[in-house]
Design a protein around this motif. Sequence first.
Motif, PDB file in Angstrom:
ATOM      1  N   GLY A  11      32.939  23.377 -16.537  1.00  0.00           N
ATOM      2  CA  GLY A  11      33.817  23.028 -17.832  1.00  0.00           C
ATOM      3  C   GLY A  11      34.749  22.123 -17.479  1.00  0.00           C
ATOM      4  N   ARG A  12      35.052  21.352 -18.778  1.00  0.00           N
ATOM      5  CA  ARG A  12      36.180  20.535 -18.985  1.00  0.00           C
ATOM      6  C   ARG A  12      37.473  21.202 -19.064  1.00  0.00           C
ATOM      7  NH1 ARG A  12      34.827  16.851 -23.463  1.00  0.00           N
ATOM      8  NH2 ARG A  12      34.039  15.412 -21.812  1.00  0.00           N
ATOM      9  N   ASP A  13      37.518  22.205 -19.645  1.00  0.00           N
ATOM     10  CA  ASP A  13      38.802  23.077 -19.648  1.00  0.00           C
ATOM     11  C   ASP A  13      39.264  23.578 -18.132  1.00  0.00           C
ATOM     12  OD1 ASP A  13      38.850  22.652 -22.541  1.00  0.00           O
ATOM     13  OD2 ASP A  13      38.278  24.849 -22.769  1.00  0.00           O
ATOM     14  N   ALA A  14      38.292  23.908 -17.371  1.00  0.00           N
ATOM     15  CA  ALA A  14      38.611  24.547 -16.012  1.00  0.00           C
ATOM     16  C   ALA A  14      39.062  23.235 -15.095  1.00  0.00           C
ATOM     17  CB  ALA A  14      37.366  24.971 -15.420  1.00  0.00           C
ATOM     18  N   PHE A  15      38.499  21.915 -15.437  1.00  0.00           N
ATOM     19  CA  PHE A  15      38.767  20.812 -14.796  1.00  0.00           C
ATOM     20  C   PHE A  15      40.298  20.192 -15.290  1.00  0.00           C
ATOM     21  CE2 PHE A  15      38.417  16.140 -14.195  1.00  0.00           C
ATOM     22  CZ  PHE A  15      38.583  15.900 -12.803  1.00  0.00           C
ATOM     23  N   ALA A  16      40.677  20.426 -16.442  1.00  0.00           N
ATOM     24  CA  ALA A  16      42.013  20.121 -16.836  1.00  0.00           C
ATOM     25  C   ALA A  16      43.069  21.139 -16.316  1.00  0.00           C
ATOM     26  CB  ALA A  16      42.155  20.451 -18.596  1.00  0.00           C
ATOM     27  N   ALA A  17      42.784  22.374 -16.171  1.00  0.00           N
ATOM     28  CA  ALA A  17      43.462  23.293 -15.321  1.00  0.00           C
ATOM     29  C   ALA A  17      43.800  22.751 -14.095  1.00  0.00           C
ATOM     30  CB  ALA A  17      43.085  24.672 -16.072  1.00  0.00           C
ATOM     31  N   PHE A  18      42.610  22.425 -13.334  1.00  0.00           N
ATOM     32  CA  PHE A  18      42.838  21.896 -12.171  1.00  0.00           C
ATOM     33  C   PHE A  18      43.584  20.726 -11.962  1.00  0.00           C
ATOM     34  CE2 PHE A  18      41.039  18.920  -8.972  1.00  0.00           C
ATOM     35  CZ  PHE A  18      41.282  19.642  -7.556  1.00  0.00           C
ATOM     36  N   LEU A  19      43.458  19.834 -12.728  1.00  0.00           N
ATOM     37  CA  LEU A  19      44.413  18.516 -12.615  1.00  0.00           C
ATOM     38  C   LEU A  19      45.627  18.923 -13.066  1.00  0.00           C
ATOM     39  CD1 LEU A  19      41.989  16.149 -14.898  1.00  0.00           C
ATOM     40  CD2 LEU A  19      42.474  16.165 -12.343  1.00  0.00           C
ATOM     41  N   GLU A  20      45.927  19.740 -13.993  1.00  0.00           N
ATOM     42  CA  GLU A  20      47.427  20.284 -14.347  1.00  0.00           C
ATOM     43  C   GLU A  20      47.955  20.640 -13.236  1.00  0.00           C
ATOM     44  OE1 GLU A  20      47.360  22.661 -17.863  1.00  0.00           O
ATOM     45  OE2 GLU A  20      46.634  21.044 -18.953  1.00  0.00           O
ATOM     46  N   ARG A  21      47.324  21.442 -12.143  1.00  0.00           N
ATOM     47  CA  ARG A  21      47.888  22.180 -11.044  1.00  0.00           C
ATOM     48  C   ARG A  21      48.199  21.238  -9.860  1.00  0.00           C
ATOM     49  NH1 ARG A  21      44.139  25.104  -9.433  1.00  0.00           N
ATOM     50  NH2 ARG A  21      43.446  24.090  -7.476  1.00  0.00           N
ATOM     51  N   GLN A  22      47.329  20.090  -9.933  1.00  0.00           N
ATOM     52  CA  GLN A  22      47.181  19.020  -8.980  1.00  0.00           C
ATOM     53  C   GLN A  22      48.559  18.148  -9.221  1.00  0.00           C
ATOM     54  OE1 GLN A  22      45.021  20.260  -6.450  1.00  0.00           O
ATOM     55  NE2 GLN A  22      44.901  18.067  -6.233  1.00  0.00           N
ATOM     56  N   LEU A  23      48.932  17.944 -10.546  1.00  0.00           N
ATOM     57  CA  LEU A  23      49.997  17.123 -10.788  1.00  0.00           C
ATOM     58  C   LEU A  23      51.228  17.879 -10.669  1.00  0.00           C
ATOM     59  CD1 LEU A  23      48.870  15.210 -14.119  1.00  0.00           C
ATOM     60  CD2 LEU A  23      48.717  14.332 -11.967  1.00  0.00           C
ATOM     61  N   LEU A  24      51.349  19.070 -10.722  1.00  0.00           N
ATOM     62  CA  LEU A  24      52.661  20.014 -10.515  1.00  0.00           C
ATOM     63  C   LEU A  24      52.822  20.116  -9.036  1.00  0.00           C
ATOM     64  CD1 LEU A  24      54.521  22.010 -11.508  1.00  0.00           C
ATOM     65  CD2 LEU A  24      52.621  23.900 -10.963  1.00  0.00           C
ATOM     66  N   CYS A  25      51.799  20.268  -8.360  1.00  0.00           N
ATOM     67  CA  CYS A  25      52.095  20.623  -6.901  1.00  0.00           C
ATOM     68  C   CYS A  25      52.022  19.263  -5.945  1.00  0.00           C
ATOM     69  CB  CYS A  25      50.817  21.316  -6.186  1.00  0.00           C
ATOM     70  SG  CYS A  25      50.996  22.964  -6.951  1.00  0.00           S
ATOM     71  N   TYR A  26      51.274  18.260  -6.231  1.00  0.00           N
ATOM     72  CA  TYR A  26      51.182  17.117  -5.495  1.00  0.00           C
ATOM     73  C   TYR A  26      51.260  15.655  -6.404  1.00  0.00           C
ATOM     74  CZ  TYR A  26      48.264  20.720  -3.331  1.00  0.00           C
ATOM     75  OH  TYR A  26      47.814  21.868  -2.593  1.00  0.00           O
ATOM     76  N   ARG A  27      51.974  14.674  -5.694  1.00  0.00           N
ATOM     77  CA  ARG A  27      52.007  13.386  -6.228  1.00  0.00           C
ATOM     78  C   ARG A  27      51.355  12.456  -5.119  1.00  0.00           C
ATOM     79  NH1 ARG A  27      57.249  12.256  -6.003  1.00  0.00           N
ATOM     80  NH2 ARG A  27      57.727  13.113  -8.229  1.00  0.00           N
ATOM     81  N   GLU A  28      50.278  11.837  -5.602  1.00  0.00           N
ATOM     82  CA  GLU A  28      49.132  11.072  -4.738  1.00  0.00           C
ATOM     83  C   GLU A  28      48.789  10.116  -5.217  1.00  0.00           C
ATOM     84  OE1 GLU A  28      46.996  15.349  -2.837  1.00  0.00           O
ATOM     85  OE2 GLU A  28      45.960  14.004  -4.486  1.00  0.00           O
ATOM     86  N   MET A  29      48.646   8.852  -4.198  1.00  0.00           N
ATOM     87  CA  MET A  29      48.156   7.698  -4.681  1.00  0.00           C
ATOM     88  C   MET A  29      46.935   7.513  -3.834  1.00  0.00           C
ATOM     89  SD  MET A  29      48.391   4.798  -6.304  1.00  0.00           S
ATOM     90  CE  MET A  29      49.829   5.265  -7.220  1.00  0.00           C
TER      91      MET A  29
END
Length: 135
Positions: free
Chosen positions: A44-62
């Motif tokens: 689901g889109r909501d689970a993906f949103a949570a995944f992305l939020e965690r990624q942005l909090l924990c990692y800065r990637e290019m």
Amino acid sequence: MSTDVRDLLQGYFNALNDRDIRACLSLVSDGLILQPNQGFTEHGRDAFAAFLERQLLCYREMIESLVILVEPQGQHAACEYRVIGEYLATDDGLPEACGQRYEMRMGAFFEIQGGLIARISLHFNLPDWLAQVDG
């Protein structure tokens, strides 16, 4: 059709580089299936949103050196790319974060339905990443 899929995926990776969650979510289906390298499949889109939020909090990637391969029917695609990152905040079950920098090659497989991303399967060398951040 493959040009449309290439544009869709290029837009997705551009949104990741821009750290733009809304743009990422606009490119995925409501029933998105996310299969991360480690961990459980998420739905689901909501689970993906949570995944992305965690990624942005924990990692800065290019993401760099993106290669997009699309099968002729345009329903499946594979991407290989280089990630240059910084580990910003400790992620669950991983070593403590203190700004460690890392580089790695990654691969992702996609299913496309109705002009949106319906499945994302992510693959990378976790032991290599761990060696870079836990050294």
